[in-house]
Design a protein around this motif. Structure first.
Motif, short mmCIF file in Angstrom:
data_model
loop_
_atom_site.label_atom_id
_atom_site.label_comp_id
_atom_site.label_asym_id
_atom_site.label_seq_id
_atom_site.Cartn_x
_atom_site.Cartn_y
_atom_site.Cartn_z
N PHE A 40 0.83 -1.22 0.00
CA PHE A 40 0.00 0.00 0.00
C PHE A 40 0.86 1.27 0.00
N ASP A 161 2.91 5.87 -5.60
CA ASP A 161 2.94 4.51 -6.12
C ASP A 161 2.34 4.37 -7.52
N ASN A 162 1.66 5.39 -8.04
CA ASN A 162 1.29 5.43 -9.45
C ASN A 162 2.23 6.36 -10.23
N ARG A 208 -9.79 6.00 0.49
CA ARG A 208 -8.78 6.13 1.55
C ARG A 208 -9.44 6.36 2.91
N ARG A 255 -11.53 -2.52 1.70
CA ARG A 255 -12.07 -1.92 0.48
C ARG A 255 -12.89 -2.90 -0.38
N GLY A 281 -4.80 -0.30 -7.19
CA GLY A 281 -4.96 1.01 -6.54
C GLY A 281 -6.16 0.97 -5.61
N SER A 282 -7.01 1.98 -5.76
CA SER A 282 -8.20 2.01 -4.90
C SER A 282 -9.43 1.46 -5.62
N1 HSE Z 1 -2.03 3.81 -2.97
C1 HSE Z 1 -3.18 4.56 -3.36
C2 HSE Z 1 -4.39 4.05 -2.62
C3 HSE Z 1 -3.38 4.45 -4.84
O1 HSE Z 1 -4.57 2.82 -2.59
O2 HSE Z 1 -5.13 4.84 -2.07
C4 HSE Z 1 -4.58 5.18 -5.33
O3 HSE Z 1 -4.78 4.95 -6.70
#
Ligand code: HSE
Length: 337
Positions: A40, A161-162, A208, A255, A281-282
């Motif tokens: 993450f 991370d993106n 988030r 999530r 990602g999310s």
């Molecule tokens: N690391 C971030 C998250 C990436 O998971 O919130 C969001 O695209």
């Protein structure tokens, strides 16, 4: 000669050397998978084929003007303080010390809110284009903090991370944020990624807010072991170790409920032979890693069939890890500058 200087054409006429500086630069920046299950805000890799094109052009004004040529889903802001391409361009203009105006034209290659680093792709492409246009000669690594300023606009949090894989290509690890310290590794050649994009979008900012503020030490130990195992597996091309390490005991459970059919898609991917599968990602995109292209298509089909059974529209694609990151596509010279 820097990459951007290589794009400046030098012509010879009547014995006089004329250096044509670019007036307009177009850059492609790829989509990316971030988190990669256990990492993450730390791990990510770039994808082939999918991404944004951003053209930055010097204009006659004194401001930053943003146009989104195709929104592909939710309407993106054109306010330079709200679009993720704006802050990197503003910061690089400031760095150049030039009081000029630029127009930023964004052509989206994929929808925002997909979980594939849409905001990062626009920010990265804008930063690379601006660097070339203004002849700043910053390296891709030096551009990282500038591109990161765009990500802050999108999610309200600094996460690279993106940004890092989209800019640098390959598989990236954000070793630290203060100061920013990114490690890039080249994954095994035969590593493929199946992606499924269910219809719909998820706002990173909202996603988030679902995350736990603190986690039990036991989960940290499990997660740390998986992160270390994944890196070791990638470096030694140990596909079994990669698969065992693609586990997220902290973020995915918080999530998963936001993506209809998540566990069904994941189960289908694993049954079809995926090394591992998690949220990209999310979300709502999911990714599954595997060995070889044939297996990748089988996994993508299996995930699609699982989602069809619950009636959600989807699209899938298969990709190797993109090892080159953002690239300058074209530049339009202007001898008058
Ligand atoms: N690391 C971030 C998250 C990436 O998971 O919130 C969001 O695209």
């Amino acid at each position: 000669m820097s990459p951007q200087q290589a794009f400046w054409r030098t012509s010879f006429a009547s014995g006089i050397t004329v250096t044509e500086k670019p007036r307009s630069v177009t850059v492609f920046a790829p989509a990316s998978v971030s988190n990669v299950a256990c990492g993450f805000d730390v791990m990510g890799f770039a994808l082939e084929g999918l991404g944004d094109d951003v053209t930055v052009t010097i204009d006659s004004g004194r401001a930053i003007t943003i146009a989104v040529l195709n929104h592909l889903g939710s309407m993106l802001p054109v306010d330079p303080q709200k679009n993720t391409a704006g802050p990197p361009v503003a910061a690089l203009l400031k760095r150049s010390g030039r009081n000029i105006g630029v127009t930023v034209n964004i052509r989206k290659g994929f929808a925002s809110g997909s979980g594939l680093g849409s905001s990062a792709a626009s920010a990265v492409a804008a930063a690379v284009a601006c660097n070339a246009l203004l002849d700043l000669e910053l390296s891709m690594r030096e551009l990282l903090p500038f591109a990161l300023e765009g990500e802050m606009v999108a999610s309200g949090a600094v996460h690279a991370d993106n940004i890092a894989p989209s800019l640098l290509g390959g598989f990236t690890i954000v070793r630290g944020y203060d100061p920013l310290d990114v490690v890039r590794i080249t994954p095994p050649d035969d590593l493929w990624c199946a992606v499924i994009l269910p219809a719909g979008t998820i706002e990173t900012r909202v996603s988030r807010s679902l995350l736990p503020a603190s986690v039990p030490l036991g989960q940290v130990v499990t997660q740390t072991g998986n992160i270390a195992g994944l890196v070791a597996g990638l470096l030694t091309a140990d596909y079994g170790l990669i698969g065992r390490s693609l586990q997220d005991v902290i973020v995915e459970p918080a999530r998963a409920h936001t993506i209809a059919g998540f566990y069904k898609m994941k189960q289908a991917a694993l049954e079809a032979g995926a090394l591992g599968c998690s949220i990209s990602g999310s979300g709502p995109a999911l990714f599954a890693l595997t060995r070889g292209e044939h297996s990748c298509h089988q996994i993508a089909n299996a995930m699609g069939n699982a989602l069809s059974r619950i009636g959600t529209p989807w699209s899938t694609f298969c990709s190797r890890v993109n090892t080159h990151g953002a690239v300058i596509k074209t530049e339009e010279p202007n001898a008058a500058l």
